[in-house]
Design a protein around this motif. Structure first.
Motif, PDB file in Angstrom:
ATOM      1  N   ALA A   1     -68.983  68.744 123.709  1.00 15.94           N
ATOM      2  CA  ALA A   1     -70.437  68.099 123.640  1.00 15.94           C
ATOM      3  C   ALA A   1     -70.244  66.799 123.268  1.00 15.94           C
ATOM      4  N   SER A   2     -69.424  66.273 122.349  1.00 12.77           N
ATOM      5  CA  SER A   2     -69.062  65.133 121.682  1.00 12.77           C
ATOM      6  C   SER A   2     -68.544  64.298 122.752  1.00 12.77           C
ATOM      7  N   THR A   3     -67.411  64.766 123.604  1.00  9.18           N
ATOM      8  CA  THR A   3     -66.728  63.896 124.374  1.00  9.18           C
ATOM      9  C   THR A   3     -67.862  63.755 125.440  1.00  9.18           C
ATOM     10  N   ARG A   4     -68.693  64.225 125.924  1.00  9.32           N
ATOM     11  CA  ARG A   4     -69.965  64.040 126.988  1.00  9.32           C
ATOM     12  C   ARG A   4     -70.405  62.869 126.433  1.00  9.32           C
ATOM     13  N   VAL A   5     -71.139  62.855 125.343  1.00  8.06           N
ATOM     14  CA  VAL A   5     -71.852  61.694 124.548  1.00  8.06           C
ATOM     15  C   VAL A   5     -71.066  60.502 124.644  1.00  8.06           C
ATOM     16  N   VAL A   6     -69.999  60.648 124.155  1.00  9.86           N
ATOM     17  CA  VAL A   6     -68.938  59.455 123.721  1.00  9.86           C
ATOM     18  C   VAL A   6     -68.739  58.724 125.180  1.00  9.86           C
ATOM     19  N   LEU A   7     -68.286  59.393 126.270  1.00 10.81           N
ATOM     20  CA  LEU A   7     -68.107  58.923 127.381  1.00 10.81           C
ATOM     21  C   LEU A   7     -69.034  58.400 128.156  1.00 10.81           C
ATOM     22  N   LEU A   8     -70.419  59.094 128.094  1.00 10.89           N
ATOM     23  CA  LEU A   8     -71.687  58.510 128.673  1.00 10.89           C
ATOM     24  C   LEU A   8     -72.304  57.432 128.175  1.00 10.89           C
ATOM     25  N   ASN A   9     -72.432  57.421 126.653  1.00 11.54           N
ATOM     26  CA  ASN A   9     -73.078  56.318 125.972  1.00 11.54           C
ATOM     27  C   ASN A   9     -72.233  55.582 125.056  1.00 11.54           C
ATOM     28  N   GLY A  10     -71.028  55.617 125.005  1.00 13.56           N
ATOM     29  CA  GLY A  10     -70.194  54.856 124.148  1.00 13.56           C
ATOM     30  C   GLY A  10     -70.361  53.583 124.236  1.00 13.56           C
ATOM     31  N   HIS A  11     -70.517  52.980 125.588  1.00 14.41           N
ATOM     32  CA  HIS A  11     -70.590  51.440 125.633  1.00 14.41           C
ATOM     33  C   HIS A  11     -71.712  50.904 124.942  1.00 14.41           C
ATOM     34  N   ASN A  12     -72.870  51.722 124.495  1.00 15.01           N
ATOM     35  CA  ASN A  12     -74.087  51.159 123.968  1.00 15.01           C
ATOM     36  C   ASN A  12     -73.682  50.814 122.320  1.00 15.01           C
ATOM     37  N   GLY A  13     -72.722  51.269 121.755  1.00 16.77           N
ATOM     38  CA  GLY A  13     -72.588  50.870 120.569  1.00 16.77           C
ATOM     39  C   GLY A  13     -71.857  52.201 119.639  1.00 16.77           C
TER      40      GLY A  13
ATOM     41  N   ASP B   1     -73.238  53.750 117.138  1.00 11.95           N
ATOM     42  CA  ASP B   1     -73.978  55.132 116.813  1.00 11.95           C
ATOM     43  C   ASP B   1     -74.523  55.721 118.177  1.00 11.95           C
ATOM     44  N   ALA B   2     -74.088  55.550 119.371  1.00 14.06           N
ATOM     45  CA  ALA B   2     -74.429  56.236 120.541  1.00 14.06           C
ATOM     46  C   ALA B   2     -74.044  57.661 120.510  1.00 14.06           C
ATOM     47  N   ALA B   3     -72.991  57.963 119.679  1.00 16.60           N
ATOM     48  CA  ALA B   3     -72.509  59.321 120.022  1.00 16.60           C
ATOM     49  C   ALA B   3     -73.087  60.049 118.435  1.00 16.60           C
ATOM     50  N   GLY B   4     -73.793  59.321 117.929  1.00 16.37           N
ATOM     51  CA  GLY B   4     -74.635  60.024 116.495  1.00 16.37           C
ATOM     52  C   GLY B   4     -73.946  59.560 115.331  1.00 16.37           C
ATOM     53  N   GLN B   5     -74.556  59.598 114.396  1.00 13.92           N
ATOM     54  CA  GLN B   5     -74.477  58.977 113.034  1.00 13.92           C
ATOM     55  C   GLN B   5     -73.301  59.630 112.174  1.00 13.92           C
ATOM     56  N   VAL B   6     -72.984  60.783 112.350  1.00 11.54           N
ATOM     57  CA  VAL B   6     -71.808  61.532 112.051  1.00 11.54           C
ATOM     58  C   VAL B   6     -70.421  61.006 112.313  1.00 11.54           C
TER      59      VAL B   6
ATOM     60  N   GLU C   1     -70.058  58.291 113.813  1.00 12.77           N
ATOM     61  CA  GLU C   1     -70.034  56.625 113.237  1.00 12.77           C
ATOM     62  C   GLU C   1     -69.610  56.604 112.204  1.00 12.77           C
ATOM     63  N   ALA C   2     -70.060  57.536 111.252  1.00 14.88           N
ATOM     64  CA  ALA C   2     -69.796  57.344 109.721  1.00 14.88           C
ATOM     65  C   ALA C   2     -68.287  57.642 109.502  1.00 14.88           C
TER      66      ALA C   2
ATOM     67  N   THR D   1     -61.869  54.188 121.385  1.00 12.80           N
ATOM     68  CA  THR D   1     -60.637  54.879 120.531  1.00 12.80           C
ATOM     69  C   THR D   1     -61.030  55.261 119.323  1.00 12.80           C
ATOM     70  N   LEU D   2     -62.193  54.028 118.737  1.00 11.90           N
ATOM     71  CA  LEU D   2     -62.880  54.428 116.997  1.00 11.90           C
ATOM     72  C   LEU D   2     -63.723  55.555 117.425  1.00 11.90           C
ATOM     73  N   LEU D   3     -64.388  55.694 118.608  1.00 14.16           N
ATOM     74  CA  LEU D   3     -65.420  56.785 118.555  1.00 14.16           C
ATOM     75  C   LEU D   3     -64.532  58.043 118.902  1.00 14.16           C
ATOM     76  N   THR D   4     -63.376  58.106 119.461  1.00 15.75           N
ATOM     77  CA  THR D   4     -62.565  59.240 119.796  1.00 15.75           C
ATOM     78  C   THR D   4     -62.136  59.720 118.345  1.00 15.75           C
ATOM     79  N   ILE D   5     -61.730  58.880 117.776  1.00 14.00           N
ATOM     80  CA  ILE D   5     -61.046  59.118 116.410  1.00 14.00           C
ATOM     81  C   ILE D   5     -61.935  59.806 115.378  1.00 14.00           C
ATOM     82  N   GLY D   6     -63.368  59.045 115.352  1.00 12.74           N
ATOM     83  CA  GLY D   6     -64.290  59.547 114.444  1.00 12.74           C
ATOM     84  C   GLY D   6     -64.507  61.164 114.922  1.00 12.74           C
TER      85      GLY D   6
END
Length: 696
Positions: free
Chosen positions: A91-103, A105-110, A112-113, A243-248
């Motif tokens: 589920a998170s991979t889908r969100v990261v690849l779809l919305n990761g270009h927006n910043g 927090d596009a994949a959620g605050q957890v 991102e934190a 890469t940062l979103l994937t690592i998070g």
């Protein structure tokens, strides 16, 4: 939904029961749905937080359980938590690849934190941390826990026959009833199932770690392709963002996975005691002041070396030294308190006064004296397990032998060695031994392999070779074929054996009268017709004692009284009446010593020797010394022959010879049972496999 509720109500489930039944299927459906349906970032935050909370709860439950079966659902929890993490990864991979270009927090605050706070927004550091976590989880914790589960499953399966023998031994000794035996057998089976499931479930965790690495690589490559090809981002920006979103995302999944793996290691690596892991660590690591003093000394030496972090080393030196000093003071205070509770000779001697009948102390019919180290086993305030076992022994004796034995009077004896105990009957010792609370007696039934380190001794009840071992060696001993019992069971089994052996000595007029009162509740006319009209209470008591001397149960009092009533008109001799009663109880006596319906293999008497014995009886004389010695020697050889072949040590003779041979041989060879040919039912066939007085 109403139809589902109605269906559950038809099968007898309440509303809470319906929810429990539905919990599993609903959870699986939700997990699988997360792999297919897109989830908004807020829902992902909720699920990631739930995953972290679940992993922490599992770890805490595994820490506070005292034995693995307290958390028998752990293999299923391991499977569900692994599926949950993989579903969240999808589920998170889908969100990261779809919305990761927006910043970020596009994949959620957890996510991102974890990407910004834990690794400082540096994807290189995050990549290293992620790989280290995966290596720790995959190479260390999961591999170790899987190996422990594999070995534990093998040991548990190997130890099952020994545990089953121990359960059967406790059941036969009357220490537990059939319900408790079924419960313990169920626990043994559940333990084997648990370790087998854990051995397989550990593969899920290892697969999860491998999947985490592959998912991270795929996400980074996929993020570069999506960012550059679809959203027109330059390679550097796309690499940093995705890469940062994937690592998070990977850290959010791997940290709960690491916690769950730790819980699996804690669950399978603990030793079964009455303490949880925290109590075991504190109780075994920080209780020896000598260890703490030596550790403080080593740290102190390191702390005074120039160039070392002196303050830190000296701080822990003072901490460990202070703890050792406190433990030594506590130990001395306990020893002083114990010493103060021992009465002095002067205090124990009261002022002399006039003697009275209250000073006359009657002898206890049945007594148990213990050394001071065994007081915990018989102290009701300390929940002494031996008290419960003694009650079970008396109950089983009454059910099998036919009368209630006296109450066991227990007292401590300071003149005994600490682990010594003595069993008395009418003030006379009938047995003694030693028991070591906290340890286990590994008894060699004859098929055990290997040796054990410990205190070698013999089983006090049956004289089998045995060894007192520590609790850590219990599983090893069961695997090697030893029967392992605790200290309370040792004493209770010894008591049960002695009660059976001395049952005739415990039956007096009081017990005989109570037995008649019990029979009178069901057959009042029978009792009134026999005692005292036909035979006296003393004669009946002698008949019952003769039966008990030869291990014949007196439960069938109706048959005993009816047989006495039938023959009392011809004789009132207790021995002749006993012989008649044995004939009436012949089927039960035969079944006791020769169970089953198959042809029985028994010991026979040579015809020539039989005639000599009949002639000696008719002349009214005893056995000649030479003949008696030969008879005992050949009987001993016949018994050894039967035992070596696993056959019953039963001698079958003519009815007239049975009383003579039974009294003579049983005093010298207590393993031998002498039956009359007339006592064996006509439909039961016998084969003579050993002969006394001749060759076969």
């Amino acid at each position: 939904m109403n139809a589902v509720s109605a269906m559950f109500q038809r099968v007898g489930l309440s509303q809470s029961g319906q929810l429990k039944v539905l919990a599993g299927p609903v959870l699986i459906i939700m997990i699988l749905a997360m792999m297919v349906l897109p989830l908004p970032p807020f829902v992902l935050d909720m699920l990631f937080t739930f995953n972290i909370a679940l992993s922490i709860m599992v770890l805490l439950v595994s820490m506070f359980t005292t034995k693995p079966l307290d958390f028998a659902a752990f293999p299923a929890v391991l499977l569900f938590s692994t599926l949950l993490r993989l579903s969240l990864n999808v589920a998170s991979t889908r969100v990261v690849l779809l919305n990761g270009h927006n910043g970020g927090d596009a994949a959620g605050q957890v996510i991102e934190a974890f990407a910004e706070f834990l690794v400082g927004g540096n994807f290189a550091v995050g990549l290293v941390v992620f790989i280290i976590l995966v290596v720790i989880n995959f190479m260390v914790i999961t591999k170790g826990a899987g190996r422990i589960a594999e070995v534990g499953a093998r040991f548990v399966l190997d130890a099952m026959p020994g545990k089953q023998m121990a359960i059967d031994a406790d059941l036969n000794a009357g220490l537990i009833d059939e319900t408790q035996a079924k419960h313990r057998r169920s626990e043994v089976s559940q333990e084997a199932d648990f370790y087998g499931s854990m051995d397989g479930a550990s593969k899920f965790v290892r697969g999860d770690a491998i999947a985490g690495i592959l998912i991270m690589v795929i996400n980074i490559i996929g993020g570069l392709i999506v960012g550059v090809a679809q959203h027109g981002m330059d390679v550097g920006t796309a690499a940093h963002t995705y890469t940062l979103l994937t690592i998070g995302d990977g850290l959010v999944a791997q940290i709960p996975a690491l916690v769950i793996s730790t819980a699996a290691g804690v669950t399978v690596s603990r030793v079964n005691t009455e303490q949880d892991v925290g109590q075991q660590l504190l109780g075994q690591l920080f209780t020896n002041p000598q260890v703490l003093v030596l550790a403080a000394g080593v740290l102190g030496l390191l702390g005074i070396i120039p160039g070392m972090p002196n303050l830190v080393f000296l701080f822990f030196t003072a901490l460990l030294g202070g703890l050792a000093w406190w433990l030594i003071r506590q130990k001395r205070a306990i020893e002083a308190e114990e010493a103060s509770t021992v009465p002095t000779a002067a205090a124990a001697t009261p002022e002399a006064g006039e003697a009275s009948w209250d000073d006359v102390q009657l002898v206890d019919p049945l007594g148990l004296e213990v050394g001071h180290r065994l007081i915990s086993l018989v102290d009701q305030q300390q929940d002494g397990e031996l008290l419960r076992r003694i009650k079970s022994v008396r109950k089983k004796f009454a059910q099998e032998i036919g009368f209630l034995p006296p109450v066991v009077h227990i007292r401590d004896n300071l003149s005994f060695s600490p682990h010594h105990y003595r069993i008395t009957l009418n003030g006379v010792m009938i047995g003694e031994g030693e028991a070591w609370p906290g340890q286990f007696l590994a008894i060699d039934p004859g098929q055990a392999s290997g040796s054990l380190s410990g205190r070698e001794t013999r089983d006090p009840a049956f004289g089998l070779p045995a060894t007192w071992i520590d609790a850590e060696q219990r599983d090893q001993a069961q695997v090697q074929g030893y029967t392992v019992v605790d200290a309370g069971t040792v004493v209770a089994t010894h008591l049960n054996h002695l009660l059976t052996h001395h049952s005739s000595d415990m039956l007096g007029r009081t017990e005989t009268q109570k037995l008649l009162d019990r029979v009178k509740q069901d057959s009042p006319q029978l009792v009134d017709d026999v005692v005292p009209k036909l035979v006296s209470m003393t004669t009946l008591m002698r008949v019952l004692q003769h039966l008990l001397e030869e291990d014949v149960s007196i439960r069938d009092m109706r048959t005993i009284l009816e047989t006495i009533a039938e023959h009392a008109a011809n004789t009132t001799d207790a021995l002749e009446l006993t012989a008649a009663v044995r004939l009436a109880l012949g089927r039960a006596i035969t079944q006791q010593h020769l169970p089953g319906n198959e042809p029985a293999d028994v010991i026979g008497l040579d015809g020539q020797l039989e005639q000599m014995l009949m002639q000696a009886m008719s002349n009214g004389g005893g056995l000649e010394p030479g003949l008696a010695e030969t008879l005992v020697h050949q009987a001993d050889q016949a018994i050894a022959n039967q035992e070596s072949r696993g056959l019953p040590t039963v001698l079958v003779v003519q009815h007239a010879l049975r009383p003579l041979l039974s009294r003579f041989l049983r005093r010298r060879l207590d393993r031998l049972v002498v039956l009359s040919q007339a006592e064996i039912p006509e439909e039961r066939h016998i084969r003579v496999t050993a002969m006394i007085g001749g060759q076969r």
